[in-house]
Design a protein around this motif. Sequence first.
Motif, PDB file in Angstrom:
ATOM      1  N   LEU A  37       0.834  -1.208   0.000  1.00 12.59           N
ATOM      2  CA  LEU A  37       0.000   0.000   0.000  1.00 12.59           C
ATOM      3  C   LEU A  37       0.870   1.260   0.000  1.00 12.59           C
ATOM      4  O   LEU A  37       0.564   2.236  -0.693  1.00 12.59           O
ATOM      5  CB  LEU A  37      -0.938  -0.007   1.216  1.00 12.59           C
ATOM      6  N   LEU A  38       1.965   1.245   0.766  1.00  9.72           N
ATOM      7  CA  LEU A  38       2.906   2.371   0.732  1.00  9.72           C
ATOM      8  C   LEU A  38       3.535   2.503  -0.649  1.00  9.72           C
ATOM      9  O   LEU A  38       3.700   3.605  -1.182  1.00  9.72           O
ATOM     10  CB  LEU A  38       3.997   2.175   1.791  1.00  9.72           C
ATOM     11  N   ALA A  39       3.903   1.357  -1.235  1.00  6.83           N
ATOM     12  CA  ALA A  39       4.478   1.373  -2.579  1.00  6.83           C
ATOM     13  C   ALA A  39       3.469   1.899  -3.599  1.00  6.83           C
ATOM     14  O   ALA A  39       3.834   2.605  -4.547  1.00  6.83           O
ATOM     15  CB  ALA A  39       4.939  -0.033  -2.965  1.00  6.83           C
ATOM     16  N   LEU A  40       2.185   1.581  -3.388  1.00 12.85           N
ATOM     17  CA  LEU A  40       1.139   2.104  -4.267  1.00 12.85           C
ATOM     18  C   LEU A  40       1.120   3.629  -4.252  1.00 12.85           C
ATOM     19  O   LEU A  40       0.925   4.273  -5.295  1.00 12.85           O
ATOM     20  CB  LEU A  40      -0.222   1.572  -3.817  1.00 12.85           C
ATOM     21  N   GLY A  41       1.302   4.217  -3.063  1.00 16.43           N
ATOM     22  CA  GLY A  41       1.339   5.671  -2.966  1.00 16.43           C
ATOM     23  C   GLY A  41       2.434   6.267  -3.824  1.00 16.43           C
ATOM     24  O   GLY A  41       2.237   7.284  -4.500  1.00 16.43           O
ATOM     25  N   ILE A  42       3.604   5.628  -3.820  1.00 13.89           N
ATOM     26  CA  ILE A  42       4.717   6.112  -4.647  1.00 13.89           C
ATOM     27  C   ILE A  42       4.384   5.985  -6.130  1.00 13.89           C
ATOM     28  O   ILE A  42       4.624   6.892  -6.927  1.00 13.89           O
ATOM     29  CB  ILE A  42       6.005   5.341  -4.302  1.00 13.89           C
ATOM     30  N   MET A  43       3.807   4.825  -6.517  1.00 16.77           N
ATOM     31  CA  MET A  43       3.493   4.609  -7.930  1.00 16.77           C
ATOM     32  C   MET A  43       2.399   5.570  -8.408  1.00 16.77           C
ATOM     33  O   MET A  43       2.446   6.063  -9.537  1.00 16.77           O
ATOM     34  CB  MET A  43       3.059   3.158  -8.151  1.00 16.77           C
ATOM     35  N   PHE A  44       1.407   5.851  -7.559  1.00 17.40           N
ATOM     36  CA  PHE A  44       0.369   6.818  -7.934  1.00 17.40           C
ATOM     37  C   PHE A  44       0.976   8.210  -8.114  1.00 17.40           C
ATOM     38  O   PHE A  44       0.570   8.967  -9.005  1.00 17.40           O
ATOM     39  CB  PHE A  44      -0.730   6.853  -6.875  1.00 17.40           C
ATOM     40  N   ALA A  45       1.943   8.565  -7.244  1.00 15.52           N
ATOM     41  CA  ALA A  45       2.608   9.863  -7.378  1.00 15.52           C
ATOM     42  C   ALA A  45       3.353   9.946  -8.712  1.00 15.52           C
ATOM     43  O   ALA A  45       3.320  10.984  -9.388  1.00 15.52           O
ATOM     44  CB  ALA A  45       3.567  10.077  -6.209  1.00 15.52           C
TER      45      ALA A  45
END
Length: 420
Positions: free
Chosen positions: A186-194
Amino acid sequence: MAHMQQRSRLRSFPHSVFGLYTVAGFYRGAQNMALTTLALIIREDLGYGAGTIGVISALSGIVLVLVTLFISARLKPAQLERAVLISLIALAIGLLIIGISSSIYLTAFASILLGIGGGLGMPGLAGSVQLAAGKSSSANPQRILAIYTLVLSISLAIGPLLEAGLLDATHQDVRWPFIAFAVLPLLALGIMFARHREALAVTARMDTNGEVQPPPPPATERVRLLRTPEVVKALLAQLMYAVPFAALTVFGAEVARVTDHATAAQAQLAFTVFFVFSLSCRGLVAWRSPIFHKGIIYAISGLLTITGLTFIVAGHSFTLFLVGMVILGIPHGVIFPLVLSALSSSLPADQLPRANSLLMGSSNIVGIIAPFILGVIAAASSYRFMMGTVLIPVILVFVVFVIIVGMMRVRYRSVAQPTP
């Protein structure tokens, strides 16, 4: 001024190669936890036996291979990060389902999600980092790729320590690691969305300013991967190590305990030493990059693999088993970063997804088939004899590698030699 520079660095972090490193570390740490702990959930929490564990693990592995070879291999470079994003969603949902579900059917469904996440995630991340290395202003793209593999190794080393501490804190409740580790994708998702938002914002700004977007690079002629020398050498180098790694992952602890009378703690110590040496070698590759003459290093890695297996097969003590694991940790650390950089430097960008999928898919196929065959051999004979049979494919692939490299050199000399 320093404060503004720090804020600028923080804003640019998700879009840099360091953002991809972080995503890779979070992704691989969570995925490895799921792979190593799923059997405990099925046996200790759901009450099913080894047969069910084998079926669910095989199901996940088959899905992983199919997604790798038939979806990831067909992606375009611009689609790689989107594939990583989907893989993170699948991984997070799969972890949460396993963590909260008491149904074996939902657990099997979650294992399919883990297979989808693995089939999209590993080739997608590798390709994304390869593209970032190619676009980087750094004069040493090999080091960028070597650091990527180093991050993977670090996540494999830290993840089990975090899981062990969590299990101690929760009185050995095997569900908590799945729930807690779901935070990582989920944290990695935040980076990918950014990263995705930034790409959309750049496109919108260009449209508003009336700027013409540069056309995508033309697709190059489809490369015949198995006729490309660097790809063939990289594939053989990877396959040289695939069967021993599958054997060690599944049967290594049992070999140490049954054959060399090691305790469970000693068996785990051997794996710790193995991964420490692997991590150290990846650090060395990153430090010494760029590395030329990769074929020679592949050959040395093959000889070290044969040597390490020989110590395990011929030794009759835990000390010799430990020496074998130390030796085997070296090629495990060296081969993957060199293989990624060899593909990146020898192929056009739009051919990388197919090459990565071929490389990882072939290793995954070995990882599914080899344990089954080795298990049958061990049941009919002994663990020592089984490990001896692992030497056969390694030696065969090594001989094929030497012959093919020799033929390539002869062909190169004949082409390079001027005609009278």
